[in-house]
Design a protein around this motif. Structure first.
Motif, short mmCIF file in Angstrom:
data_model
loop_
_atom_site.label_atom_id
_atom_site.label_comp_id
_atom_site.label_asym_id
_atom_site.label_seq_id
_atom_site.Cartn_x
_atom_site.Cartn_y
_atom_site.Cartn_z
N GLY A 287 5.19 -3.03 5.86
CA GLY A 287 4.38 -1.81 5.91
C GLY A 287 3.27 -1.89 6.95
N ASP A 301 -4.06 7.60 4.31
CA ASP A 301 -2.99 6.62 4.08
C ASP A 301 -1.70 7.31 3.68
OD1 ASP A 301 -4.33 7.38 1.77
OD2 ASP A 301 -4.00 5.48 0.73
N LYS A 302 -1.83 8.30 2.79
CA LYS A 302 -0.65 9.03 2.31
C LYS A 302 0.01 9.79 3.46
CE LYS A 302 0.37 12.54 -1.13
NZ LYS A 302 -0.29 13.50 -2.03
N SER A 305 1.78 7.47 5.70
CA SER A 305 2.97 6.95 5.03
C SER A 305 4.11 7.96 5.08
CB SER A 305 2.60 6.60 3.59
OG SER A 305 3.72 6.20 2.89
N PRO A 311 5.37 2.01 3.75
CA PRO A 311 4.21 1.84 2.88
C PRO A 311 2.96 1.58 3.73
CG PRO A 311 5.72 -0.03 2.67
CD PRO A 311 6.35 0.92 3.62
N VAL A 312 1.84 2.19 3.34
CA VAL A 312 0.59 2.03 4.09
C VAL A 312 -0.47 1.48 3.14
CG1 VAL A 312 -1.24 3.26 5.32
CG2 VAL A 312 1.14 3.87 5.73
#
Ligand SMILES: Nc1ncnc2c1ncn2[C@@H]1O[C@H](COP(=O)(O)OP(=O)(O)OP(=O)(O)O)[C@@H](O)[C@H]1O
Ligand SMILES: [Mg+2]
Length: 342
Positions: A287, A301-302, A305, A311-312
Motif C-alpha cells: 500500500g 486517505d480514503k 485509496s 490501501p492507504v
C-alpha cells in the motif's frame, strides 16, 4: 571518534515550509512554526516561531512577519538562518553550555531540490555552527520515520503532504526509484479556502482564519463517514467593509479544495505508472504511506485509496514522521551512509 567529540552535540532538523522540528538526544526539542518577525526600522529579527506566528496578520507598519521558506526551499536565507540560530539556542540542554557547541547535524531536503539550493542549505547549516553536516532526502526520512525498512530489496511508496510541497516517492534498496514533487500542499489548500470565501461569500478572511477552517472542517471529499459540524467564520465583508460572520459546512470546503487534490492524485498516479513492475507488485501488497500535516485532511486517505485501488495508511503522528526519520539517520550515520549526502 575524535578527542573533542565530547564537545560536539548532535541534532536532526526538519526545516519545513510550515514547521521546523529539531531532535536532540532522541527527543523533539523544537516544534515551531517556520516564521519570524522583523523590525523594519532596524532590520532585526524580534521574534521567531510561535511568538512570531501570533503576530501574523496583526502587524503594523514597523513589524513584518516573514516565512523564510517557500515551496519547501529557503526563500529568505538571512531570515531562515536567524530563525535556526534562535531555535538552536532555545534547546534546553544546549542553553546551559558555556560555549556554543559544534554541531553534527542531519537536515532533510525536498527530493526536487537543485544542486545550488542543496549547497545553500549546507552553507546555512555551517554558519549556525554545523561542523559536520549531512543532508537527507525528505521522502527517505519520512519512510524511515514511518518505520519502513528502506534498505530492503522491496518497493515502498511514500507521499509526504507538507505545507509547501507534496513529495511522492517510490523507494527500494536505500534509493529513490521514481519520484514527483508538486507545489500543491497545505499552503495551497489554505489559499483555496481564502479564494472560496472571497468569491462565494464576499468574505475576506486572513491566512490564520483560513487555516483554522481547514483544520476544523476541511475535507477532501463530500462523502465523509463522520462529518464535522458547521463552523462560524468571521471576516470582513468585501461589499460593505463591515465585519461579518457566515456559517460554513465541510461540503463547501471539499468543493474549494477539489482541484488541488486532483493535482496531488494525478501526481501519485503518474509516479505509479512509472514504477518498475516488480516494485509495483510490492506496492500492491504494502500500500501507500502518507506523512506530513496535509495528510490529516479528512477523507484524503480514503480518496487516494479509491483513486489508486490501494490501501492507504497515515503515519502515526504524521507531522513528526520526517524529523523522526532524520533523527534515526543521525543516530546511525554508519548504517545510513549510502543515503546521507555529505
Ligand atoms: N488536521 C489537519 N488537517 C489538515 N491540514 C493540516 C492539519 N494539521 C496541520 N495541517 C497542515 O499541514 C501543513 C504543515 O505540515 P508539515 O509540518 O508536514 O509541513 P512542512 O514539513 O513544514 O512543509 P514542507 O514539507 O512542504 O516543507 C500546514 O499547511 C498545516 O495547515
Ligand atoms: Mg515537511
Amino acid at each position: 571518534m575524535g578527542f573533542f567529540d565530547f564537545l560536539t552535540e548532535e541534532i536532526a532538523i526538519d526545516l519545513g515550509t510550515a514547521n521546523t522540528l529539531i531532535i536532540h538526544n532522541a527527543k523533539v526539542v523544537v516544534d515551531s512554526p517556520s516564521i519570524v518577525a522583523r523590525d523594519r526600522m532596524t532590520g532585526k529579527i524580534i521574534a521567531a516561531g510561535k511568538e512570531a506566528a501570533m503576530m501574523q496578520g496583526k502587524t503594523h507598519e514597523n513589524i513584518k512577519t516573514i516565512r523564510p521558506l517557500k515551496d519547501g526551499v529557503i526563500a529568505d536565507f538571512d531570515a531562515s538562518e536567524q530563525m535556526l540560530t534562535r531555535f538552536i539556542k532555545e534547546i534546553p540542554a544546549l542553553k546551559k553550555k558555556l560555549f556554543a557547541p559544534a554541531l553534527r547535524m542531519v537536515i532533510c531536503i525536498p527530493s526536487g531540490i537543485t544542486e545550488v539550493e542543496m549547497r545553500a542549505v549546507k552553507e546555512s547549516a555551517e554558519r549556525v555552527n554545523g561542523k559536520e553536516v549531512y543532508l537527507i532526502h525528505e521522502p527517505m526520512a519520512a519512510a524511515i520515520g514511518i518505520g519502513v525498512d528502506i534498505m530492503q530489496p522491496k518497493g515502498n511508496m511514500v507521499v509526504d503532504i507538507g505545507g509547501g510541497t507534496t513529495e511522492i516517492a517510490v523507494l527500494a534498496l536505500g534509493g529513490i526509484v521514481c519520484d514527483r514533487s508538486v507545489k500543491v500542499a497545505g499552503d495551497v489548500f489554505t489559499n483555496d479556502i481564502i479564494y472560496y470565501m472571497r468569491t462565494q461569500h464576499n468574505l475576506y478572511v486572513g491566512e490564520r482564519t483560513a487555516e483554522k477552517i481547514k483544520i476544523q472542517i476541511g475535507a477532501a471529499t463530500e462523502d465523509l463517514e463522520v462529518p464535522p459540524e458547521e463552523m462560524s467564520v468571521q471576516g470582513r465583508d468585501l461589499l460593505t467593509g463591515k465585519p461579518k460572520q457566515v456559517d460554513i459546512s465541510y461540503r463547501e470546503i471539499a468543493k474549494a479544495l477539489d482541484k488541488s487534490i486532483l493535482r496531488i492524485e494525478d501526481a501519485v498516479m503518474e509516479t505509479l505508472s512509472q514504477t518498475p513492475p516488480e516494485l509495483a507488485a510490492d506496492i500492491y501488497n504494502t500500500g501507500v504511506y502518507l506523512a506530513g500535516g496535509g495528510s490529516m485532511l479528512r477523507g484524503l486517505d480514503k480518496r487516494l485509496s479509491q483513486k489508486t485501488d490501494l490501501p492507504v495508511y497515515i503515519a502515526e503522528d504524521p507531522l513528526r514522521a520526517v524529523v523522526r526519520g532524520t533523527g534515526i539517520a543521525l543516530k546511525s550515520i554508519e548504517k545510513f551512509k549510502s543515503i546521507l549526502i555529505k
